[in-house]
Scaffold this motif. Sequence first.
Motif, PDB file in Angstrom:
ATOM      1  N   UNK A 239      -3.093  -7.682 -12.581  1.00 50.27           N
ATOM      2  CA  UNK A 239      -2.143  -8.778 -12.724  1.00 50.27           C
ATOM      3  C   UNK A 239      -1.200  -8.479 -13.865  1.00 50.27           C
TER       4      UNK A 239
ATOM      5  N   UNK B 206       6.526  -4.881 -11.802  1.00 50.62           N
ATOM      6  CA  UNK B 206       5.618  -5.816 -11.136  1.00 50.62           C
ATOM      7  C   UNK B 206       5.464  -5.562  -9.644  1.00 50.62           C
TER       8      UNK B 206
ATOM      9  N   UNK C 168       4.783  -2.926  -8.304  1.00 50.03           N
ATOM     10  CA  UNK C 168       3.621  -2.046  -8.114  1.00 50.03           C
ATOM     11  C   UNK C 168       2.365  -2.871  -7.883  1.00 50.03           C
ATOM     12  N   UNK C 169       2.315  -4.014  -8.525  1.00 45.43           N
ATOM     13  CA  UNK C 169       1.198  -4.937  -8.295  1.00 45.43           C
ATOM     14  C   UNK C 169       1.388  -5.705  -6.990  1.00 45.43           C
ATOM     15  N   UNK C 170       2.552  -6.306  -6.842  1.00 44.57           N
ATOM     16  CA  UNK C 170       2.784  -7.144  -5.658  1.00 44.57           C
ATOM     17  C   UNK C 170       2.479  -6.404  -4.364  1.00 44.57           C
TER      18      UNK C 170
ATOM     19  N   UNK D 161       0.626  -3.627  -4.135  1.00 42.12           N
ATOM     20  CA  UNK D 161      -0.633  -2.852  -4.235  1.00 42.12           C
ATOM     21  C   UNK D 161      -0.362  -1.361  -4.051  1.00 42.12           C
ATOM     22  N   UNK D 162       0.546  -0.887  -4.890  1.00 43.88           N
ATOM     23  CA  UNK D 162       1.020   0.485  -4.794  1.00 43.88           C
ATOM     24  C   UNK D 162       0.064   1.417  -5.534  1.00 43.88           C
TER      25      UNK D 162
ATOM     26  N   UNK E 201       9.409 -13.286  -3.046  1.00 44.97           N
ATOM     27  CA  UNK E 201       8.310 -12.540  -2.463  1.00 44.97           C
ATOM     28  C   UNK E 201       7.276 -12.222  -3.531  1.00 44.97           C
ATOM     29  N   UNK E 202       6.052 -12.403  -3.182  1.00 45.27           N
ATOM     30  CA  UNK E 202       4.969 -12.027  -4.074  1.00 45.27           C
ATOM     31  C   UNK E 202       3.849 -11.478  -3.217  1.00 45.27           C
ATOM     32  N   UNK E 203       2.733 -11.129  -3.836  1.00 44.14           N
ATOM     33  CA  UNK E 203       1.672 -10.507  -3.039  1.00 44.14           C
ATOM     34  C   UNK E 203       1.005 -11.522  -2.131  1.00 44.14           C
TER      35      UNK E 203
ATOM     36  N   UNK F  54      -2.137  -0.986  -8.114  1.00 46.08           N
ATOM     37  CA  UNK F  54      -2.127  -2.436  -8.012  1.00 46.08           C
ATOM     38  C   UNK F  54      -3.135  -2.870  -6.964  1.00 46.08           C
ATOM     39  N   UNK F  55      -3.865  -3.949  -7.234  1.00 47.61           N
ATOM     40  CA  UNK F  55      -4.845  -4.385  -6.229  1.00 47.61           C
ATOM     41  C   UNK F  55      -5.016  -5.894  -6.283  1.00 47.61           C
ATOM     42  N   UNK F  56      -5.366  -6.453  -5.139  1.00 42.42           N
ATOM     43  CA  UNK F  56      -5.750  -7.869  -5.070  1.00 42.42           C
ATOM     44  C   UNK F  56      -7.041  -7.943  -4.256  1.00 42.42           C
TER      45      UNK F  56
ATOM     46  N   UNK G  67       1.853 -17.350  -9.293  1.00 44.41           N
ATOM     47  CA  UNK G  67       2.650 -16.503  -8.401  1.00 44.41           C
ATOM     48  C   UNK G  67       2.961 -17.206  -7.097  1.00 44.41           C
TER      49      UNK G  67
ATOM     50  N   UNK H 106       6.160 -19.318  -6.812  1.00 41.02           N
ATOM     51  CA  UNK H 106       7.490 -18.715  -6.822  1.00 41.02           C
ATOM     52  C   UNK H 106       8.146 -18.782  -5.463  1.00 41.02           C
TER      53      UNK H 106
ATOM     54  N   UNK I 146       0.808  -1.225   0.000  1.00 41.77           N
ATOM     55  CA  UNK I 146       0.000   0.000   0.000  1.00 41.77           C
ATOM     56  C   UNK I 146       0.844   1.280   0.000  1.00 41.77           C
TER      57      UNK I 146
ATOM     58  N   UNK J 127      -7.739  -7.776  -0.287  1.00 43.71           N
ATOM     59  CA  UNK J 127      -7.647  -6.527   0.482  1.00 43.71           C
ATOM     60  C   UNK J 127      -8.984  -5.803   0.591  1.00 43.71           C
TER      61      UNK J 127
END
Lengths: 339, 339
Positions: free
Chosen positions: B248, A265, A267-269, A271-272, B62-64, B276-278, B56, B59, A241, B281
């Motif tokens: 993504x 990427x 920025x996605x990971x 959630x920027x 580090x990932x989201x 970026x969003x998932x 993802x 991996x 964030x 959240x």
Amino acid sequence: MTTTANSNRRIIYAKRPTGMPTVDCFQLVTVPMPQPGPGQALVRNDYLSVDPYIRMRMEEKDSYTSVMKVGETLVGRTVGQIVASQIAGFEAGDWVVGRLGWQDYSVAEAADLQKIDIDAAPATAYLGSLGSTGITAWVGLMEFGKPKPGETVLVSAASGAVGSVVGQLARQQGCRVVGIAGGPAKCAVVREEFNFDDCVDYKADTFAADLARAVPQGVDVYFDNVGGPILDAVLPLLNNFARIPLCGLVSQYNATEPYGIKNFRELFNHRVTLRGFVLSDHKDLWPLASKSLAQAYAAGQLKYRESITDGLENAPRAFIDMLHGSNVGKQLVRLRAGA
Amino acid sequence: MTTTANSNRRIIYAKRPTGMPTVDCFQLVTVPMPQPGPGQALVRNDYLSVDPYIRMRMEEKDSYTSVMKVGETLVGRTVGQIVASQIAGFEAGDWVVGRLGWQDYSVAEAADLQKIDIDAAPATAYLGSLGSTGITAWVGLMEFGKPKPGETVLVSAASGAVGSVVGQLARQQGCRVVGIAGGPAKCAVVREEFNFDDCVDYKADTFAADLARAVPQGVDVYFDNVGGPILDAVLPLLNNFARIPLCGLVSQYNATEPYGIKNFRELFNHRVTLRGFVLSDHKDLWPLASKSLAQAYAAGQLKYRESITDGLENAPRAFIDMLHGSNVGKQLVRLRAGA
């Protein structure tokens, strides 16, 4: 070369640069002294502000601002005094700032001019920390960075005009503030004068490791002025964030081939939220920003540095040197000896 | 291989992939049939959803999301029926969705399960347009895209599960909706079934020109599922104040070297907001999103397609094929013959 009562000097845009501008992109010309008509004033410009955004206006391709045409007077903000006025409410002797161009004298209308209080701060401060530079820092940090106490705020070009203000404002918000600057001397200024908690030298071989060590809690706000490889180095250090107010990409303005951002990427990971911004879109915030900056200055919490070059004829060199990063703080050109 | 009352089949994570996963990254194992304890239910999974985010989780870096450990059951959402329940309010025969993994049967607790209404829509829809896929589309578009009537919304992976929903929702908002998909067949589905105004084939040699022609008013919202070179092609077409919900970067999940985004500067020039969003959240938005999607579906304004592969043992292949883009719409695996 001197300005007489009958002539005015200005610098016009002579040639589009490829990559870094050169002095032959600029031409000093002497023109008749302009005369103010009804609703106009004649201003003697004492100082000129040279800023990175001017490089973008020198491009042919689409940019955020309208581009300059060859033959036009270079754009730039100045501070000076009214010599003669046919505007109600503006009188000879009034101090004003405005975007009056690279010239010794300008004719301007009321909408172009803003009066300043030189008892509260030196005139040049209104081109820098108390003027559009400071307001840019304030808007980017407060409106888009949204710093919270205890967060880590990272600032690129931290010894520059905008960056140095960002860091001081972020400290006032209770943040840990880390700068990025080029070389040990600039880093020392950032730490010691601008009161950042730390500053990392991007020219050092150990930059990546130094940066990671300087932000042990990660980065919550990255105020970016440079883009390019420094941005790429910062992206993996962002916290979830995180916010990136994107104020400029000075590393790219002279690049003939753009740098490809590899760590996009992240920025996605994480959630920027990234937000490009320019000051002119946010005129509604100017009064609040100006007031906050003036208060901070009056309270001694807003230090600034100026790099001053003498003479309009040396403005092109001052501008080019600034793009090379030779300045610390605000780069100004003194147009009137003794000003 | 069949499941008996005494045994259960599952697929475990056998090996980390380098680049695109291969079938030997997965292993089908037979384990004893689990028994639900107090507060638990046994679920027979009829359909499994295979989605890009799973890549993802494979991996090491580090990932989201938290990464999977080798030996664990693959993560994934399923829809099925309760076989036996020791949870108050859940009974044998109830239809449920949950993140119950790549297996024929799962033991789950109340917090893992959500009842669904298979009279309102087919069970599989709750893995897709009416489930987390649709909610992802809704949250990204409505919360971060903020489309306004008359604006142009561009969607990558437009024939995919999320993209196809985004476009239909954006049409309901009164937007011009353009998709990007791979190949003429997918583009035809996007236009004709999902009702996009236009769709551009990114595999065509003329992609850049086709894309520019498809968005004559520029792009106000770019809902991005893919990142990489397609994102780079879109950036110069953005309008000022455009929004990019970044859902993504499927083009990058199997890349051993990340693609460098060259047109990053457009984010500044056009004062873009990228986010970026998932989904996880934004649980606060799920009820509203679910309700909106169910209404759209009931009104016949939400079409979907499913690509169905039969048999748990074929789930790895279905997953890999999906990463190659072979699916149209939601990629599912039917775990029970005749379901």
